[in-house]
Design a protein around this motif. Sequence first.
Motif, PDB file in Angstrom:
ATOM      1  N   GLY A  52       0.569  -1.293  -0.082  1.00 29.77           N
ATOM      2  CA  GLY A  52       0.127   0.083  -0.009  1.00 29.77           C
ATOM      3  C   GLY A  52       0.872   1.403  -0.033  1.00 29.77           C
ATOM      4  N   GLY A  53       2.380   1.111  -0.160  1.00 30.31           N
ATOM      5  CA  GLY A  53       2.935   2.098  -0.324  1.00 30.31           C
ATOM      6  C   GLY A  53       3.249   2.868   1.269  1.00 30.31           C
ATOM      7  N   ASN A  54       2.935   2.072   2.513  1.00 29.82           N
ATOM      8  CA  ASN A  54       3.263   2.640   3.818  1.00 29.82           C
ATOM      9  C   ASN A  54       4.776   2.305   3.897  1.00 29.82           C
ATOM     10  N   LEU A  55       5.298   2.961   4.773  1.00 27.45           N
ATOM     11  CA  LEU A  55       6.772   3.202   4.842  1.00 27.45           C
ATOM     12  C   LEU A  55       6.949   2.482   6.352  1.00 27.45           C
ATOM     13  N   PHE A  56       7.900   1.253   6.695  1.00 25.41           N
ATOM     14  CA  PHE A  56       8.258   0.821   8.106  1.00 25.41           C
ATOM     15  C   PHE A  56       9.656   1.224   8.004  1.00 25.41           C
ATOM     16  N   VAL A  57       9.975   1.936   9.236  1.00 25.92           N
ATOM     17  CA  VAL A  57      11.307   2.400   9.504  1.00 25.92           C
ATOM     18  C   VAL A  57      11.820   1.555  10.727  1.00 25.92           C
ATOM     19  N   LEU A  58      13.037   0.995  10.825  1.00 21.56           N
ATOM     20  CA  LEU A  58      13.371   0.402  11.911  1.00 21.56           C
ATOM     21  C   LEU A  58      14.173   1.333  12.623  1.00 21.56           C
ATOM     22  N   ASP A  59      13.760   1.880  13.737  1.00 19.11           N
ATOM     23  CA  ASP A  59      14.130   2.839  14.486  1.00 19.11           C
ATOM     24  C   ASP A  59      15.435   2.152  15.642  1.00 19.11           C
ATOM     25  N   THR A  60      16.489   1.826  15.172  1.00 22.00           N
ATOM     26  CA  THR A  60      17.504   0.995  15.625  1.00 22.00           C
ATOM     27  C   THR A  60      17.449   1.224  17.243  1.00 22.00           C
ATOM     28  N   ASN A  61      18.250   2.446  17.662  1.00 21.03           N
ATOM     29  CA  ASN A  61      18.845   2.935  18.833  1.00 21.03           C
ATOM     30  C   ASN A  61      17.629   2.951  19.584  1.00 21.03           C
ATOM     31  N   ASN A  62      16.234   3.281  19.305  1.00 18.99           N
ATOM     32  CA  ASN A  62      14.942   3.597  19.858  1.00 18.99           C
ATOM     33  C   ASN A  62      14.319   1.966  20.191  1.00 18.99           C
ATOM     34  N   SER A  63      14.983   0.982  19.490  1.00 16.01           N
ATOM     35  CA  SER A  63      14.524  -0.372  19.555  1.00 16.01           C
ATOM     36  C   SER A  63      13.048  -0.593  19.299  1.00 16.01           C
ATOM     37  N   ARG A  64      12.829   0.024  18.028  1.00 16.15           N
ATOM     38  CA  ARG A  64      11.264  -0.046  17.716  1.00 16.15           C
ATOM     39  C   ARG A  64      11.054  -0.095  16.207  1.00 16.15           C
ATOM     40  N   VAL A  65       9.962  -0.561  15.693  1.00 16.23           N
ATOM     41  CA  VAL A  65       9.632  -0.112  14.355  1.00 16.23           C
ATOM     42  C   VAL A  65       8.349   1.215  14.548  1.00 16.23           C
ATOM     43  N   GLN A  66       8.671   1.814  13.282  1.00 18.98           N
ATOM     44  CA  GLN A  66       7.427   2.948  13.037  1.00 18.98           C
ATOM     45  C   GLN A  66       6.880   2.667  11.669  1.00 18.98           C
ATOM     46  N   ARG A  67       5.710   2.764  11.730  1.00 17.78           N
ATOM     47  CA  ARG A  67       4.837   2.642  10.398  1.00 17.78           C
ATOM     48  C   ARG A  67       4.331   3.903  10.076  1.00 17.78           C
ATOM     49  N   LEU A  68       4.766   4.377   8.839  1.00 21.52           N
ATOM     50  CA  LEU A  68       4.328   5.889   8.365  1.00 21.52           C
ATOM     51  C   LEU A  68       3.350   5.709   6.897  1.00 21.52           C
ATOM     52  N   ASP A  69       2.835   6.619   6.792  1.00 18.24           N
ATOM     53  CA  ASP A  69       2.109   6.703   5.523  1.00 18.24           C
ATOM     54  C   ASP A  69       3.041   7.180   4.565  1.00 18.24           C
ATOM     55  N   PRO A  70       2.715   6.990   3.275  1.00 27.79           N
ATOM     56  CA  PRO A  70       3.693   7.573   2.190  1.00 27.79           C
ATOM     57  C   PRO A  70       4.189   9.065   2.115  1.00 27.79           C
ATOM     58  N   GLU A  71       3.370   9.742   3.047  1.00 29.75           N
ATOM     59  CA  GLU A  71       3.972  11.138   2.973  1.00 29.75           C
ATOM     60  C   GLU A  71       4.809  11.403   4.484  1.00 29.75           C
ATOM     61  N   GLY A  72       5.047  10.382   5.103  1.00 31.46           N
ATOM     62  CA  GLY A  72       5.810  10.208   6.503  1.00 31.46           C
ATOM     63  C   GLY A  72       5.009  10.656   7.565  1.00 31.46           C
ATOM     64  N   LYS A  73       3.634  10.614   7.725  1.00 33.37           N
ATOM     65  CA  LYS A  73       2.752  10.688   8.654  1.00 33.37           C
ATOM     66  C   LYS A  73       2.840   9.279   9.463  1.00 33.37           C
ATOM     67  N   LEU A  74       3.125   9.404  11.123  1.00 37.13           N
ATOM     68  CA  LEU A  74       3.185   8.401  11.659  1.00 37.13           C
ATOM     69  C   LEU A  74       1.743   7.584  11.951  1.00 37.13           C
ATOM     70  N   LEU A  75       1.660   6.356  11.701  1.00 28.95           N
ATOM     71  CA  LEU A  75       0.525   5.552  11.717  1.00 28.95           C
ATOM     72  C   LEU A  75       0.431   4.690  13.077  1.00 28.95           C
ATOM     73  N   LYS A  76       1.748   4.022  13.261  1.00 30.57           N
ATOM     74  CA  LYS A  76       1.717   2.798  14.390  1.00 30.57           C
ATOM     75  C   LYS A  76       3.189   3.056  14.691  1.00 30.57           C
ATOM     76  N   MET A  77       3.421   2.476  15.885  1.00 30.12           N
ATOM     77  CA  MET A  77       4.551   2.261  16.502  1.00 30.12           C
ATOM     78  C   MET A  77       4.649   1.167  17.524  1.00 30.12           C
ATOM     79  N   TRP A  78       5.865   0.379  17.639  1.00 29.51           N
ATOM     80  CA  TRP A  78       5.772  -0.673  18.648  1.00 29.51           C
ATOM     81  C   TRP A  78       7.195  -1.071  18.752  1.00 29.51           C
ATOM     82  N   GLY A  79       7.568  -1.644  19.725  1.00 28.07           N
ATOM     83  CA  GLY A  79       8.891  -2.116  20.363  1.00 28.07           C
ATOM     84  C   GLY A  79       9.347  -1.467  21.542  1.00 28.07           C
TER      85      GLY A  79
END
Length: 380
Positions: A52-79
């Motif tokens: 769907g074009g959503n972006l998943f960023v592995l935020d390494t030193n924060n030990s979490r995954v962030q899910r963003l929409d194609p424009e960079g808006k945060l949708l979900k975060m876990w970890g």
Amino acid sequence: MVALLLIAGVTTVAVVFLLQGDGPPDYVTAIGLRGQEPGRFDSPAGVAVDSGGNLFVLDTNNSRVQRLDPEGKLLKMWGDPGSDAGRCFSGPLRVLISPEDILWVADTDNNRLQSFDSTGHFQSEVGSLGQGPGQFSRPIGMAFDPSGNMWVADSGNHRIQKFAPGMKNVLAIIPENPRPSSLEGEFNTPWGLACDATSTVYVADTENNRIQRFAKDGTHIGSFGTAGDGKDNFYKPTAILIDRNGALFIVDSGNNRIKKHDAQGLYVTEWGKRGSLAREFDNPQQICESRQDGTIYIADTNNNRIQKYHPRKSPLFQQDQGLQIPTKPRAPGASESPLTGLPEVPSDDPTPGATGKPSSTPSPAATTAPATPDAEPTRF
């Protein structure tokens, strides 16, 4: 661009366009700032895009995954930091999206892989510390082949493991007797993987500063690259993307650039140098492509951001049979303006020639540097 040239009294019209694939993609923007707040990053080392074009960023030193929409808006975060399966990570370095939109995380310092659905619900845990089949020592790169098999760069064991669909069993280990080695078909700390439409596997053999190619049965085909900063060189390559046209985009992390090669390893173009401006990098780690439109994202790790690129626009015309006019990809100039609204983020170690780095920073270990690298690579 239409060039009208008069040669020996004859008008020659040469319609010249930079063909798609001849030069770097078009820079769009950068996503992210440094921080622990939602929507900010601390050394993001992994990036992937779902159907769907959503972006998943592995935020390494924060030990979490962030899910963003194609424009960079945060949708979900876990970890969180830790070792509990399903909700914790330790030094995670790579993410991969399956064709079914299952998210795989290389939970590197926990010596395992974890999988989640696209909303962050835990699916499975694979692996533990060891040298046996299905065990890992610092797994990093992952790739699916057309048959649904997963290939994993088991970096600390200096080998590649091939898993059957569903991760039920190990089909191959390359090489059979792994060790740190510079011989063809063997590895020294491999980080990155990619598979093309023919199931040819490309491996970023990081400490050997080269890319190796293997057939789907694990047979070694060849390699390209040596240590250095020239067009045929690499310094700590960490990731590979094979785009929709079959071209290779290689993250040449130690040289702070992205290199483009064809499927045989021939150099095409490159962009990047150490810095925090547009099209500049500081310890880039992973690169991915959107299945929807070919948008490319790059984890610009020490700049705590994700850079976004669109495919170079397709030409309306091909070059005719008139005068052949060579074209050269545009290189970013030193006088370019900084990214709007993005403060310059200094490197953890901006002193030229320095070697000390925090252990949490995702980057290959130091070995002998090339004689004239563009930038000192980040250590860990």
